[in-house]
Scaffold this active site. Sequence first.
Site, PDB file in Angstrom:
ATOM      1  N   THR A 134      54.606 -55.314 -13.493  1.00 54.29           N
ATOM      2  CA  THR A 134      55.250 -54.853 -12.262  1.00 54.29           C
ATOM      3  C   THR A 134      54.900 -55.758 -11.093  1.00 54.29           C
ATOM      4  O   THR A 134      53.821 -56.373 -11.072  1.00 54.29           O
ATOM      5  CB  THR A 134      54.787 -53.414 -11.934  1.00 54.29           C
ATOM      6  OG1 THR A 134      55.228 -53.044 -10.625  1.00 54.29           O
ATOM      7  CG2 THR A 134      53.267 -53.295 -11.964  1.00 54.29           C
ATOM      8  N   ASP A 135      55.781 -55.809 -10.111  1.00 49.33           N
ATOM      9  CA  ASP A 135      55.486 -56.591  -8.907  1.00 49.33           C
ATOM     10  C   ASP A 135      54.368 -55.968  -8.083  1.00 49.33           C
ATOM     11  O   ASP A 135      53.791 -56.624  -7.204  1.00 49.33           O
ATOM     12  CB  ASP A 135      56.740 -56.784  -8.048  1.00 49.33           C
ATOM     13  CG  ASP A 135      57.383 -55.481  -7.576  1.00 49.33           C
ATOM     14  OD1 ASP A 135      56.886 -54.391  -7.940  1.00 49.33           O
ATOM     15  OD2 ASP A 135      58.391 -55.548  -6.855  1.00 49.33           O
ATOM     16  N   GLU A 136      54.008 -54.721  -8.367  1.00 48.13           N
ATOM     17  CA  GLU A 136      52.962 -54.065  -7.593  1.00 48.13           C
ATOM     18  C   GLU A 136      51.589 -54.713  -7.790  1.00 48.13           C
ATOM     19  O   GLU A 136      50.685 -54.504  -6.980  1.00 48.13           O
ATOM     20  CB  GLU A 136      52.903 -52.575  -7.938  1.00 48.13           C
ATOM     21  CG  GLU A 136      54.165 -51.828  -7.517  1.00 48.13           C
ATOM     22  CD  GLU A 136      54.016 -50.319  -7.594  1.00 48.13           C
ATOM     23  OE1 GLU A 136      52.949 -49.816  -7.222  1.00 48.13           O
ATOM     24  OE2 GLU A 136      54.971 -49.654  -8.038  1.00 48.13           O
ATOM     25  N   TYR A 159      47.158 -47.282 -10.113  1.00 50.77           N
ATOM     26  CA  TYR A 159      48.229 -47.698 -11.026  1.00 50.77           C
ATOM     27  C   TYR A 159      48.365 -49.207 -11.082  1.00 50.77           C
ATOM     28  O   TYR A 159      48.291 -49.823 -12.157  1.00 50.77           O
ATOM     29  CB  TYR A 159      49.563 -47.068 -10.617  1.00 50.77           C
ATOM     30  CG  TYR A 159      50.748 -47.780 -11.228  1.00 50.77           C
ATOM     31  CD1 TYR A 159      50.917 -47.822 -12.605  1.00 50.77           C
ATOM     32  CD2 TYR A 159      51.674 -48.457 -10.435  1.00 50.77           C
ATOM     33  CE1 TYR A 159      51.986 -48.504 -13.180  1.00 50.77           C
ATOM     34  CE2 TYR A 159      52.747 -49.130 -10.988  1.00 50.77           C
ATOM     35  CZ  TYR A 159      52.895 -49.156 -12.364  1.00 50.77           C
ATOM     36  OH  TYR A 159      53.943 -49.836 -12.940  1.00 50.77           O
ATOM     37  N   LYS A 163      47.592 -52.007 -14.132  1.00 50.97           N
ATOM     38  CA  LYS A 163      48.579 -52.961 -14.654  1.00 50.97           C
ATOM     39  C   LYS A 163      48.093 -54.395 -14.497  1.00 50.97           C
ATOM     40  O   LYS A 163      48.308 -55.241 -15.375  1.00 50.97           O
ATOM     41  CB  LYS A 163      49.920 -52.760 -13.949  1.00 50.97           C
ATOM     42  CG  LYS A 163      50.618 -51.451 -14.269  1.00 50.97           C
ATOM     43  CD  LYS A 163      51.025 -51.364 -15.739  1.00 50.97           C
ATOM     44  CE  LYS A 163      52.193 -52.291 -16.063  1.00 50.97           C
ATOM     45  NZ  LYS A 163      52.653 -52.113 -17.470  1.00 50.97           N
TER      46      LYS A 163
END
Length: 350
Positions: A134-136, A159, A163
Amino acid sequence: MKTYLVTGGAGFIGSNFVLYMLKKYNDVKIVNLDKLTYAGNLENLKDVQENPKHIFVQGDICDKELVTELFDKYDIDYVVNFAAESHVDRSIKEPEIFASTNVLGTVNLLNCAKNAWERENGWKDGVRYHQVSTDEVYGSLGDTGYFMETTPLDPHSPYSSSKAGADFMVKAYFDTFNMPVTITRCSNNYGPYHFPEKLIPLLINNCLNHKDLPVYGDGLNIRDWLYVEDHCKAIDMVVRDGRVGEVYNVGGHNERTNIQIVKTVIKHIHDNVDETVTEDLIKYVEDRKGHDRRYGIAPDKIKEELGWYPETTFEVGIVKTIEWYLENRQWMENVTSGEYQKYYEKMYTV
């Protein structure tokens, strides 16, 4: 025929990927491993439930014995790991669950793949482990600029930290063992089968039920939106033709503030379904802890190397998405009942 082990294949993006692959190719078999937590739903896979090339297995990616058995039984060529706890609000409340599934589960998959594929003089031909990220993991952007594959990771929530930890483990297996791996980092996905704890389906469901539309802070947090089928195409291309050991950003170039998304959904439902649905339903609530202000992805690398580009504009994709939920209200009712009900009423927007 190539055999894929798709983990988390009953979830939102995973199920869309399974449906996409089985529709596109006649020469693939998919072993679909999903724990069927509240966010996994076999209704997402009803169109392939009779397809002999789709084998569903209920189980946990942390289960070493089960995953090893799947490699041995089905002679897996590709692993595509979608399996993850993914809701930021829940990660703030239950970070240990996210660390267990997202990090330790990834390590178990890597180890099982390594045991099955490693040879004395290298690796089994034509295999690949692919991590869906994810870009997060990049953290938060200012008003300008974009995340690049070279952007240092700076996750802020449990979260995104889990990741990022998983991404680092995948990279470590490449750097240490020369394992054939790839990683994609995507922007916010939207489309059919999206679980209604996430922004767009939550808004649609609340509008249809005349419930408040909770918006964090001032509603001006910005996300880049990617139609889920475009994401599936990107993963397919990277798994088949991406360079081993590389990271590819997958973004839609569709940046919108959260409040823009809210008002877009309201307008469509007001104009086409129920004129009593208005912006009066919007309710601003206290901002989320550690809420990143802006995400924006530069997908130049995957465009230049593999020819991928986001085919679905947001203006087209959002209408397709809203209409899908309007046509599948029974699906929405089914997935918001049972185990998820205890979470649903407490959930705010992304």
